[in-house]
Write a protein that holds these residues in place. Structure first.
Motif, PDB file in Angstrom:
ATOM      1  N   LEU A  40       0.826  -1.201   0.000  1.00 16.24           N
ATOM      2  CA  LEU A  40       0.000   0.000   0.000  1.00 16.24           C
ATOM      3  C   LEU A  40       0.861   1.252   0.000  1.00 16.24           C
ATOM      4  O   LEU A  40       0.562   2.213  -0.693  1.00 16.24           O
ATOM      5  CB  LEU A  40      -0.924   0.010   1.226  1.00 16.24           C
ATOM      6  CG  LEU A  40      -2.035  -1.033   1.239  1.00 16.24           C
ATOM      7  CD1 LEU A  40      -2.769  -0.978   2.572  1.00 16.24           C
ATOM      8  CD2 LEU A  40      -2.990  -0.840   0.095  1.00 16.24           C
ATOM      9  N   ALA A  41       1.932   1.240   0.754  1.00 13.12           N
ATOM     10  CA  ALA A  41       2.789   2.424   0.844  1.00 13.12           C
ATOM     11  C   ALA A  41       3.457   2.743  -0.478  1.00 13.12           C
ATOM     12  O   ALA A  41       3.701   3.897  -0.803  1.00 13.12           O
ATOM     13  CB  ALA A  41       3.847   2.224   1.932  1.00 13.12           C
ATOM     14  N   PRO A  74      -0.708   5.375   5.071  1.00 13.79           N
ATOM     15  CA  PRO A  74      -0.465   3.969   4.758  1.00 13.79           C
ATOM     16  C   PRO A  74       0.326   3.174   5.781  1.00 13.79           C
ATOM     17  O   PRO A  74       0.473   1.975   5.622  1.00 13.79           O
ATOM     18  CB  PRO A  74       0.311   4.046   3.448  1.00 13.79           C
ATOM     19  CG  PRO A  74       1.060   5.321   3.552  1.00 13.79           C
ATOM     20  CD  PRO A  74       0.132   6.259   4.290  1.00 13.79           C
ATOM     21  N   SER A  75       0.857   3.814   6.807  1.00 16.06           N
ATOM     22  CA  SER A  75       1.681   3.064   7.744  1.00 16.06           C
ATOM     23  C   SER A  75       1.722   3.763   9.089  1.00 16.06           C
ATOM     24  O   SER A  75       1.262   4.895   9.241  1.00 16.06           O
ATOM     25  CB  SER A  75       3.105   2.928   7.200  1.00 16.06           C
ATOM     26  OG  SER A  75       3.682   4.202   7.021  1.00 16.06           O
ATOM     27  N   TRP A  76       2.312   3.083  10.049  1.00 15.57           N
ATOM     28  CA  TRP A  76       2.455   3.637  11.381  1.00 15.57           C
ATOM     29  C   TRP A  76       3.211   4.956  11.297  1.00 15.57           C
ATOM     30  O   TRP A  76       4.193   5.076  10.574  1.00 15.57           O
ATOM     31  CB  TRP A  76       3.206   2.639  12.265  1.00 15.57           C
ATOM     32  CG  TRP A  76       3.362   3.090  13.669  1.00 15.57           C
ATOM     33  CD1 TRP A  76       2.366   3.210  14.593  1.00 15.57           C
ATOM     34  CD2 TRP A  76       4.572   3.473  14.312  1.00 15.57           C
ATOM     35  NE1 TRP A  76       2.883   3.647  15.774  1.00 15.57           N
ATOM     36  CE2 TRP A  76       4.244   3.821  15.639  1.00 15.57           C
ATOM     37  CE3 TRP A  76       5.889   3.564  13.909  1.00 15.57           C
ATOM     38  CZ2 TRP A  76       5.177   4.244  16.553  1.00 15.57           C
ATOM     39  CZ3 TRP A  76       6.819   3.984  14.836  1.00 15.57           C
ATOM     40  CH2 TRP A  76       6.470   4.312  16.134  1.00 15.57           C
ATOM     41  N   PHE A 123       6.382   9.111   8.105  1.00 12.75           N
ATOM     42  CA  PHE A 123       6.816   8.581   9.405  1.00 12.75           C
ATOM     43  C   PHE A 123       7.058   9.666  10.458  1.00 12.75           C
ATOM     44  O   PHE A 123       7.818   9.471  11.387  1.00 12.75           O
ATOM     45  CB  PHE A 123       8.070   7.702   9.252  1.00 12.75           C
ATOM     46  CG  PHE A 123       7.839   6.515   8.369  1.00 12.75           C
ATOM     47  CD1 PHE A 123       7.156   5.409   8.843  1.00 12.75           C
ATOM     48  CD2 PHE A 123       8.281   6.527   7.065  1.00 12.75           C
ATOM     49  CE1 PHE A 123       6.926   4.319   8.027  1.00 12.75           C
ATOM     50  CE2 PHE A 123       8.053   5.440   6.239  1.00 12.75           C
ATOM     51  CZ  PHE A 123       7.374   4.337   6.721  1.00 12.75           C
ATOM     52  N   SER A 124       6.384  10.819  10.317  1.00 14.19           N
ATOM     53  CA  SER A 124       6.556  11.907  11.283  1.00 14.19           C
ATOM     54  C   SER A 124       5.505  11.871  12.395  1.00 14.19           C
ATOM     55  O   SER A 124       5.628  12.585  13.375  1.00 14.19           O
ATOM     56  CB  SER A 124       6.479  13.257  10.576  1.00 14.19           C
ATOM     57  OG  SER A 124       5.152  13.492  10.116  1.00 14.19           O
ATOM     58  N   GLY A 125       4.442  11.091  12.218  1.00 18.89           N
ATOM     59  CA  GLY A 125       3.370  11.058  13.200  1.00 18.89           C
ATOM     60  C   GLY A 125       2.471  12.269  13.132  1.00 18.89           C
ATOM     61  O   GLY A 125       1.695  12.538  14.034  1.00 18.89           O
TER      62      GLY A 125
END
Length: 106
Positions: A20-21, A30-32, A37-39
């Motif tokens: 998906l990413a 698409p992801s944690w 990946f910065s939240g």
């Protein structure tokens, strides 16, 4: 959960989220910790606190304890949780309605 079952679930999640990413449009999560990946996200209007049910658009009760971070892809939300004792992937629409679910193990 046995080590084998945990590892199998982890592999499926990596495969699912990795695929998906690779195709992720900017509006998806698409992801944690998000697309970069910065939240965090640079756009949108979100509540500062979720202190009561009045600030929630909807709730969905998982059929078992879920430990994954939801994936948002377009108009679909993907989560994992055990269903009838089997690790499973569930798909919800943006209104919180269950679209489909599939067990990861037989």
């Amino acid at each position: 959960m046995s080590k084998h079952k945990y590892f199998q679930t982890l592999v499926w999640l990596v495969v699912l989220t990795g695929g998906l990413a690779a195709q992720a449009p900017e509006a998806s999560w698409p992801s944690w910790r998000g697309p970069d990946f910065s939240g965090s996200t640079g756009s949108g209007s979100y509540p500062e606190e979720l202190t009561n049910n009045d600030s929630l658009a909807w709730k969905f009760e998982l059929p078992g304890r879920g430990f994954s971070t939801p994936i948002v892809w377009g108009k679909t939300i993907i989560v994992t949780a055990p269903v009838d004792g089997k690790d499973s992937v569930l798909s919800l629409d943006l209104s919180g309605k269950l679209e489909w679910q599939v067990a990861l193990t037989p």
